[in-house]
Design a protein around this motif. Structure first.
Motif, PDB file in Angstrom:
ATOM      1  N   GLY A  38      27.123  52.239 -55.320  1.00 48.41           N
ATOM      2  CA  GLY A  38      26.420  51.769 -56.514  1.00 48.41           C
ATOM      3  C   GLY A  38      27.073  52.181 -57.814  1.00 48.41           C
ATOM      4  N   ASP A  39      28.296  52.711 -57.750  1.00 47.71           N
ATOM      5  CA  ASP A  39      29.007  53.126 -58.959  1.00 47.71           C
ATOM      6  C   ASP A  39      30.203  52.219 -59.230  1.00 47.71           C
ATOM      7  OD1 ASP A  39      27.698  55.425 -60.042  1.00 47.71           O
ATOM      8  OD2 ASP A  39      28.355  56.564 -58.300  1.00 47.71           O
ATOM      9  N   GLY A  40      30.501  52.056 -60.510  1.00 46.56           N
ATOM     10  CA  GLY A  40      31.728  51.390 -60.904  1.00 46.56           C
ATOM     11  C   GLY A  40      32.821  52.446 -61.098  1.00 46.56           C
TER      12      GLY A  40
ATOM     13  N   VAL B  88      28.711  68.116 -62.359  1.00 44.44           N
ATOM     14  CA  VAL B  88      28.202  67.096 -61.445  1.00 44.44           C
ATOM     15  C   VAL B  88      27.041  66.345 -62.084  1.00 44.44           C
ATOM     16  CG1 VAL B  88      26.562  68.709 -60.356  1.00 44.44           C
ATOM     17  CG2 VAL B  88      27.226  66.645 -59.139  1.00 44.44           C
ATOM     18  N   GLY B  89      26.843  65.124 -61.652  1.00 41.73           N
ATOM     19  CA  GLY B  89      25.624  64.398 -62.000  1.00 41.73           C
ATOM     20  C   GLY B  89      25.863  63.124 -62.766  1.00 41.73           C
ATOM     21  N   GLU B  90      26.945  63.051 -63.498  1.00 40.70           N
ATOM     22  CA  GLU B  90      27.247  61.856 -64.284  1.00 40.70           C
ATOM     23  C   GLU B  90      28.685  62.001 -64.775  1.00 40.70           C
ATOM     24  OE1 GLU B  90      25.467  62.034 -68.245  1.00 40.70           O
ATOM     25  OE2 GLU B  90      24.718  63.998 -67.693  1.00 40.70           O
ATOM     26  N   PRO B  91      29.235  60.909 -65.300  1.00 40.72           N
ATOM     27  CA  PRO B  91      30.596  61.023 -65.826  1.00 40.72           C
ATOM     28  C   PRO B  91      30.613  62.026 -66.981  1.00 40.72           C
ATOM     29  CG  PRO B  91      29.921  58.709 -65.660  1.00 40.72           C
ATOM     30  CD  PRO B  91      28.703  59.525 -65.406  1.00 40.72           C
ATOM     31  N   ILE B  92      31.656  62.827 -67.050  1.00 43.60           N
ATOM     32  CA  ILE B  92      31.770  63.759 -68.174  1.00 43.60           C
ATOM     33  C   ILE B  92      32.738  63.152 -69.187  1.00 43.60           C
ATOM     34  CG2 ILE B  92      33.457  65.217 -66.916  1.00 43.60           C
ATOM     35  CD1 ILE B  92      32.251  67.590 -68.625  1.00 43.60           C
TER      36      ILE B  92
ATOM     37  N   HIS C 207      19.560  62.842 -64.139  1.00 41.22           N
ATOM     38  CA  HIS C 207      18.529  62.490 -63.159  1.00 41.22           C
ATOM     39  C   HIS C 207      18.546  60.990 -62.906  1.00 41.22           C
ATOM     40  CE1 HIS C 207      17.229  66.487 -63.590  1.00 41.22           C
ATOM     41  NE2 HIS C 207      16.592  66.340 -64.737  1.00 41.22           N
ATOM     42  N   ARG C 208      18.484  60.647 -61.645  1.00 39.55           N
ATOM     43  CA  ARG C 208      18.458  59.234 -61.278  1.00 39.55           C
ATOM     44  C   ARG C 208      17.059  58.676 -61.407  1.00 39.55           C
ATOM     45  NH1 ARG C 208      21.600  58.424 -55.702  1.00 39.55           N
ATOM     46  NH2 ARG C 208      20.399  56.519 -55.583  1.00 39.55           N
ATOM     47  N   ILE C 209      16.913  57.606 -62.165  1.00 39.98           N
ATOM     48  CA  ILE C 209      15.608  56.973 -62.334  1.00 39.98           C
ATOM     49  C   ILE C 209      15.790  55.468 -62.199  1.00 39.98           C
ATOM     50  CG2 ILE C 209      13.709  56.598 -63.964  1.00 39.98           C
ATOM     51  CD1 ILE C 209      14.660  59.324 -65.225  1.00 39.98           C
TER      52      ILE C 209
ATOM     53  N   VAL D 135      36.241  71.709 -62.068  1.00 42.22           N
ATOM     54  CA  VAL D 135      36.114  70.730 -60.994  1.00 42.22           C
ATOM     55  C   VAL D 135      34.996  69.755 -61.342  1.00 42.22           C
ATOM     56  CG1 VAL D 135      37.182  72.045 -59.128  1.00 42.22           C
ATOM     57  CG2 VAL D 135      34.777  72.443 -59.618  1.00 42.22           C
ATOM     58  N   ASP D 136      35.384  68.493 -61.586  1.00 42.03           N
ATOM     59  CA  ASP D 136      34.429  67.414 -61.865  1.00 42.03           C
ATOM     60  C   ASP D 136      34.165  66.752 -60.521  1.00 42.03           C
ATOM     61  OD1 ASP D 136      33.208  64.999 -62.449  1.00 42.03           O
ATOM     62  OD2 ASP D 136      34.716  64.326 -63.888  1.00 42.03           O
ATOM     63  N   THR D 137      32.956  66.952 -59.995  1.00 40.03           N
ATOM     64  CA  THR D 137      32.667  66.573 -58.612  1.00 40.03           C
ATOM     65  C   THR D 137      31.789  65.336 -58.548  1.00 40.03           C
ATOM     66  OG1 THR D 137      30.691  67.983 -58.532  1.00 40.03           O
ATOM     67  CG2 THR D 137      32.782  69.003 -57.920  1.00 40.03           C
ATOM     68  N   TRP D 138      32.287  64.274 -57.940  1.00 42.74           N
ATOM     69  CA  TRP D 138      31.464  63.074 -57.752  1.00 42.74           C
ATOM     70  C   TRP D 138      30.872  63.060 -56.358  1.00 42.74           C
ATOM     71  CZ3 TRP D 138      31.304  59.324 -54.067  1.00 42.74           C
ATOM     72  CH2 TRP D 138      30.366  58.308 -54.291  1.00 42.74           C
ATOM     73  N   TRP D 139      29.589  62.859 -56.304  1.00 48.12           N
ATOM     74  CA  TRP D 139      28.897  62.656 -55.021  1.00 48.12           C
ATOM     75  C   TRP D 139      27.476  62.231 -55.322  1.00 48.12           C
ATOM     76  CZ3 TRP D 139      25.281  66.587 -53.055  1.00 48.12           C
ATOM     77  CH2 TRP D 139      25.104  67.673 -53.933  1.00 48.12           C
ATOM     78  N   GLN D 140      26.649  62.087 -54.282  1.00 45.96           N
ATOM     79  CA  GLN D 140      25.291  61.555 -54.445  1.00 45.96           C
ATOM     80  C   GLN D 140      24.336  62.179 -53.437  1.00 45.96           C
ATOM     81  OE1 GLN D 140      26.448  57.496 -53.155  1.00 45.96           O
ATOM     82  NE2 GLN D 140      25.794  56.886 -55.207  1.00 45.96           N
ATOM     83  N   THR D 141      23.042  61.955 -53.695  1.00 48.40           N
ATOM     84  CA  THR D 141      22.024  62.348 -52.720  1.00 48.40           C
ATOM     85  C   THR D 141      22.423  61.813 -51.341  1.00 48.40           C
ATOM     86  OG1 THR D 141      20.377  62.147 -54.466  1.00 48.40           O
ATOM     87  CG2 THR D 141      19.548  62.230 -52.206  1.00 48.40           C
ATOM     88  N   GLU D 142      22.880  60.574 -51.331  1.00 52.61           N
ATOM     89  CA  GLU D 142      23.195  59.912 -50.065  1.00 52.61           C
ATOM     90  C   GLU D 142      24.433  60.489 -49.392  1.00 52.61           C
ATOM     91  OE1 GLU D 142      22.533  58.533 -52.948  1.00 52.61           O
ATOM     92  OE2 GLU D 142      21.286  56.741 -52.741  1.00 52.61           O
TER      93      GLU D 142
ATOM     94  N   GLY E 243      30.000  55.049 -63.795  1.00 52.92           N
ATOM     95  CA  GLY E 243      28.535  55.032 -63.827  1.00 52.92           C
ATOM     96  C   GLY E 243      27.967  53.922 -62.960  1.00 52.92           C
ATOM     97  N   ARG E 244      26.644  53.847 -62.933  1.00 54.73           N
ATOM     98  CA  ARG E 244      25.948  52.938 -62.029  1.00 54.73           C
ATOM     99  C   ARG E 244      26.180  51.471 -62.402  1.00 54.73           C
ATOM    100  NH1 ARG E 244      23.995  55.634 -57.615  1.00 54.73           N
ATOM    101  NH2 ARG E 244      23.013  53.622 -57.234  1.00 54.73           N
ATOM    102  N   VAL E 245      26.285  50.659 -61.379  1.00 54.92           N
ATOM    103  CA  VAL E 245      26.396  49.227 -61.631  1.00 54.92           C
ATOM    104  C   VAL E 245      25.121  48.502 -61.190  1.00 54.92           C
ATOM    105  CG1 VAL E 245      28.911  49.147 -61.489  1.00 54.92           C
ATOM    106  CG2 VAL E 245      27.548  48.879 -59.402  1.00 54.92           C
TER     107      VAL E 245
HETATM  108  C1  6R9 Z   1      24.985  64.850 -56.891  1.00 59.21           C
HETATM  109  C2  6R9 Z   1      24.166  63.885 -57.664  1.00 59.21           C
HETATM  110  C3  6R9 Z   1      24.288  60.299 -57.971  1.00 59.21           C
HETATM  111  C4  6R9 Z   1      24.889  59.463 -59.092  1.00 59.21           C
HETATM  112  C5  6R9 Z   1      26.177  58.801 -58.701  1.00 59.21           C
HETATM  113  C6  6R9 Z   1      26.863  58.666 -60.048  1.00 59.21           C
HETATM  114  C7  6R9 Z   1      26.456  59.918 -60.780  1.00 59.21           C
HETATM  115  C8  6R9 Z   1      27.300  62.152 -59.950  1.00 59.21           C
HETATM  116  C9  6R9 Z   1      29.236  62.278 -60.932  1.00 59.21           C
HETATM  117  C10 6R9 Z   1      28.657  61.038 -61.260  1.00 59.21           C
HETATM  118  C11 6R9 Z   1      30.506  60.478 -62.502  1.00 59.21           C
HETATM  119  C12 6R9 Z   1      30.538  62.576 -61.476  1.00 59.21           C
HETATM  120  N1  6R9 Z   1      27.438  61.000 -60.642  1.00 59.21           N
HETATM  121  N2  6R9 Z   1      28.373  62.934 -60.132  1.00 59.21           N
HETATM  122  N3  6R9 Z   1      29.289  60.147 -62.039  1.00 59.21           N
HETATM  123  N4  6R9 Z   1      31.127  61.639 -62.261  1.00 59.21           N
HETATM  124  N5  6R9 Z   1      31.160  63.745 -61.250  1.00 59.21           N
HETATM  125  O1  6R9 Z   1      24.226  63.842 -58.869  1.00 59.21           O
HETATM  126  O2  6R9 Z   1      23.367  63.054 -56.910  1.00 59.21           O
HETATM  127  O3  6R9 Z   1      21.252  62.565 -58.218  1.00 59.21           O
HETATM  128  O4  6R9 Z   1      21.952  61.186 -56.211  1.00 59.21           O
HETATM  129  O5  6R9 Z   1      23.155  61.014 -58.415  1.00 59.21           O
HETATM  130  O6  6R9 Z   1      25.212  60.314 -60.185  1.00 59.21           O
HETATM  131  O7  6R9 Z   1      26.377  57.545 -60.717  1.00 59.21           O
HETATM  132  O8  6R9 Z   1      25.941  57.579 -58.064  1.00 59.21           O
HETATM  133  P1  6R9 Z   1      22.348  61.960 -57.428  1.00 59.21           P
END
Ligand code: 6R9
Length: 649
Positions: A502-504, A392-396, A528-530, A416-423, A517-519
């Motif tokens: 906010g992702d493409g 989790v956290g970014e594209p792998i 880490h989101r900055i 398991v490659d999990t996409w999600w966000q704080t929101e 990733g982020r657009v």
């Molecule tokens: C849970 C977490 C969210 C942003 C998200 C995206 C990136 C998270 C990802 C992923 C590709 C995945 N992101 N998981 N991109 N594949 N499996 O990371 O929350 O810190 O809010 O970041 O992280 O860009 O919009 P957060």
């Protein structure tokens, strides 16, 4: 490789990994029919999950949707702490390990559900005695110690709203978050360990508290030995209290406060496109429902698993997948305080062997670091207990995925490659490990009950464009703390009644989602989101800086690193020392995670005729690419000069 070249090869990724047969046979879910079942009636589907929780009063309406505001399980009453702890005490989980913890120096603690309950109920009593009432905000600034989970759960128990601030943030960042939330109590520690050194958390907290009039009390956990004099911890009489004194003196615990399904559970600050972090607000019933569901199914979590998520509780992943999701499922959670390379680069694998970890969840940036450190480290340890891996956290990138699969998973463990966000609060797009055929680099499909699309700016469904979530989901953020307008503007203004993360993203012939990733102007540095604007504000805060523009630069391990283009005020000359001082200034203003890797001084920044800094061009320069279209620039000469400077180093 060029940008489009990399994308093409990504989309021609045709290695496929169906669930390994032995895994599939024992998996909680192995029938793909579950997707159709959920899609047929998502509300009924989520209501079935919610019914797995204990409620004091049932809800009368599953979903009230007045875009962009959703209410889930309306009218229902429950308590998150009860669902994560108390309800497990009746029966065999009472004596099961809830939390197994190891500190960086190697000290260990184990807490059963009974033991965790006792501490949480007592600490909840402590908070209440200090005047913390339902709805009050409590800031938590702790290292990765069990007290972090205890403090969060104690807040949930009495209905206080926690705001956890990552221990790596600076005093300024901590102060901003405390002020924004109006927190009454701050919970911190004397210090925490990081690669053998002590991080002076209480000293940081003291500096923060110079600017936080709302704080009435600061509770301090004694993490480091009393011999750690270098920390020079000072307790301000009346305001500061030791955790162990309070816990010793309190008699008994307090019961759980019945909470409305839509009462606030926590605020968590995250970076956006402006200089000011946003307080993402999560509520009670829907959040816990989706945390419980996704933890169980995505991680195929069973009674005898030893589950380890390597995130810090300061991030959403720590909230949902160290504390709330696993404990709601009555799981055994392993928690580790320190860094993966201390005292050596085998520490994580040593811990996997020592504790018999079966499910392991980490970030691509960590996997890329492990790859770089070499296969000899994991090879020293017995990883045969592992049965499922997550990221989790970014594209792998596919190379990192394959390495994870072969070297750590020994080709036996689904990933398991999990996409999600704080929101989003909980996992949204992910394989189900007993169902989904995975491909390296894609998060595959929305979790059952979640609906997502890839859309154009105009809102049409397309093969490549913006990711969109098209239906409300239980663990969605409800608003931005104190700024509902920003909530609407940021997430709900692109298309009607549709969430914009906010992702493409792109899709492939299987309908899988490839998150690119982020657009927006948000960087992802080591997961880490900055916000670029946060770093820019920190830079212009230095008296020498006239203007700054920050962009992300590709980085082999961190995914992105920070590059800053800086113009100095009249009378100040660029130098290596100035660059180093500016980097340090950013660390002091925000925290070490925001340190720019590169500072490039320039006399001018490329701007459009309307005065907007063209970050895209700066990114081209920082990444050493041919610079794109410059026709809209007010002064194309600026770019030529910058490029020249960049190439000169
Ligand atoms: C849970 C977490 C969210 C942003 C998200 C995206 C990136 C998270 C990802 C992923 C590709 C995945 N992101 N998981 N991109 N594949 N499996 O990371 O929350 O810190 O809010 O970041 O992280 O860009 O919009 P957060």
């Amino acid at each position: 490789m060029s940008e489009t070249g990399a994308l093409d090869s990504l989309l021609h990724e045709d290695r496929r990994f169906p669930p390994p047969e032995p895994f599939r046979r024992d998996a909680l879910i192995s029938d793909p029919a579950i997707y159709d079942e959920a899609a047929a009636d998502p509300e009924a589907w989520w209501a079935r999950w919610a019914a797995e929780l204990d409620w004091y009063e049932p809800w009368h309406t599953v979903l009230e949707w007045t875009p962009p505001h959703a209410k889930w399980f309306v009218g229902g009453k429950l308590n998150v702490c009860h669902n994560c702890i108390d309800r497990h005490l009746e029966g065999p989980r009472r004596n099961k390990a809830a939390l197994i913890w190891e500190g960086e120096p190697g000290d260990t603690r184990v807490m059963t559900y009974y033991g965790l309950h006792r501490r949480v109920a007592k600490f909840a009593h402590v908070l209440r005695n200090l005047g913390v009432e339902k709805g009050d905000r409590v800031a938590i600034y702790l290292p990765m110690v069990p007290e972090a989970a205890i403090a969060m759960l104690a807040c949930a128990r009495i209905g206080a709203v926690h705001s956890v601030v990552f221990g790596g943030f600076s005093p300024d960042s901590l102060a901003d978050r405390i002020v924004d939330a109006g927190a009454k109590v701050l919970i911190t520690a004397d210090g925490g360990y990081r690669r053998g050194t002590l991080i002076p958390l209480k000293n940081n907290a003291d500096r923060a508290m110079e600017h936080t009039p709302s704080i009435e009390h600061c509770i301090v956990v004694a993490r480091t030995p009393s011999t750690a004099r270098e920390l020079d911890v000072r307790m301000s009489a009346g305001r500061d209290l030791w955790y162990h004194d309070l816990m010793r003196d309190i008699e008994g615990g307090v019961p759980c406060e019945p909470m409305d399904s839509e009462d606030n559970l926590f605020i968590l600050y995250t970076s956006g496109t402006t200089g000011r972090p946003k307080g993402v607000v999560h509520t009670t019933g829907g959040y816990l429902t989706q945390c419980q569901a996704t933890t169980r199914w995505v991680f195929d979590l069973k009674e005898d698993d030893r589950y380890w998520c390597t995130a810090d509780v300061g991030w959403i992943t720590g909230h949902s997948y160290i504390v709330y999701g696993p404990l709601a499922n009555g799981a055994t959670v392993f928690m580790y305080e320190g860094a993966p390379d201390w005292p050596n680069r085998g520490r994580f694998w040593h811990l996997c062997e020592k504790y018999g970890i079966t499910v392991f969840y980490t970030a691509p940036t960590a996997i890329r670091a492990f790859m770089r450190w070499g296969e000899e480290w994991p090879a020293k340890y017995d990883l045969s207990q592992l049965r499922l891996l997550g990221t989790v956290g970014e594209p792998i990138n596919p190379e990192a995925w394959m390495w994870y699969h072969e070297v750590i998973g020994e080709k036996r463990c689904p990933i398991v490659d999990t996409w999600w966000q704080t929101e989003t609060g909980a996992i949204m797009i992910t394989p189900l490990p007993g169902v989904t055929e995975t491909k390296p680099g894609t998060a595959t499909r929305p979790f059952p009950g979640i609906e997502a699309q890839i859309r154009s700016e105009a809102g049409e469904e397309v093969k490549a464009g913006y990711l969109a979530v098209t239906k409300p989901w239980p663990s969605m953020l409800r608003t931005i703390w104190g700024d509902d307008e920003r909530f609407r503007e940021t997430y709900w203004s692109k298309w009607p009644d549709t969430y914009f993360p906010g992702d493409g993203a792109r899709t492939d012939d299987d309908g899988y989602f490839w998150i690119l990733g982020r657009v927006d102007d948000v960087l992802n540095v080591a997961g880490h989101r900055i916000g670029t604007m946060e770093v820019e504000s920190a830079l212009v805060d230095d008296h020498r800086v006239a203007e700054a523009a920050v962009v992300g630069k590709k980085h082999d391990v961190k995914g992105q690193s920070i590059a800053a283009f800086v113009t100095l005020k009249e009378g100040h000359e660029p130098s290596t020392d100035t660059a180093d001082e500016l980097k340090q200034h950013v660390v002091e203003k925000i925290g070490a995670i925001a340190r720019p890797e590169l500072i490039l001084f320039t006399v001018d920044l490329p701007k459009t005729r309307s005065g907007k800094i063209m970050r895209r061009l700066l990114q081209d320069i920082a990444e050493g690419r041919a610079v794109g279209d410059t026709t809209t620039l007010a002064d194309p000469e600026v770019v030529r000069r910058l490029q020249q400077r960049y190439e000169e180093g």
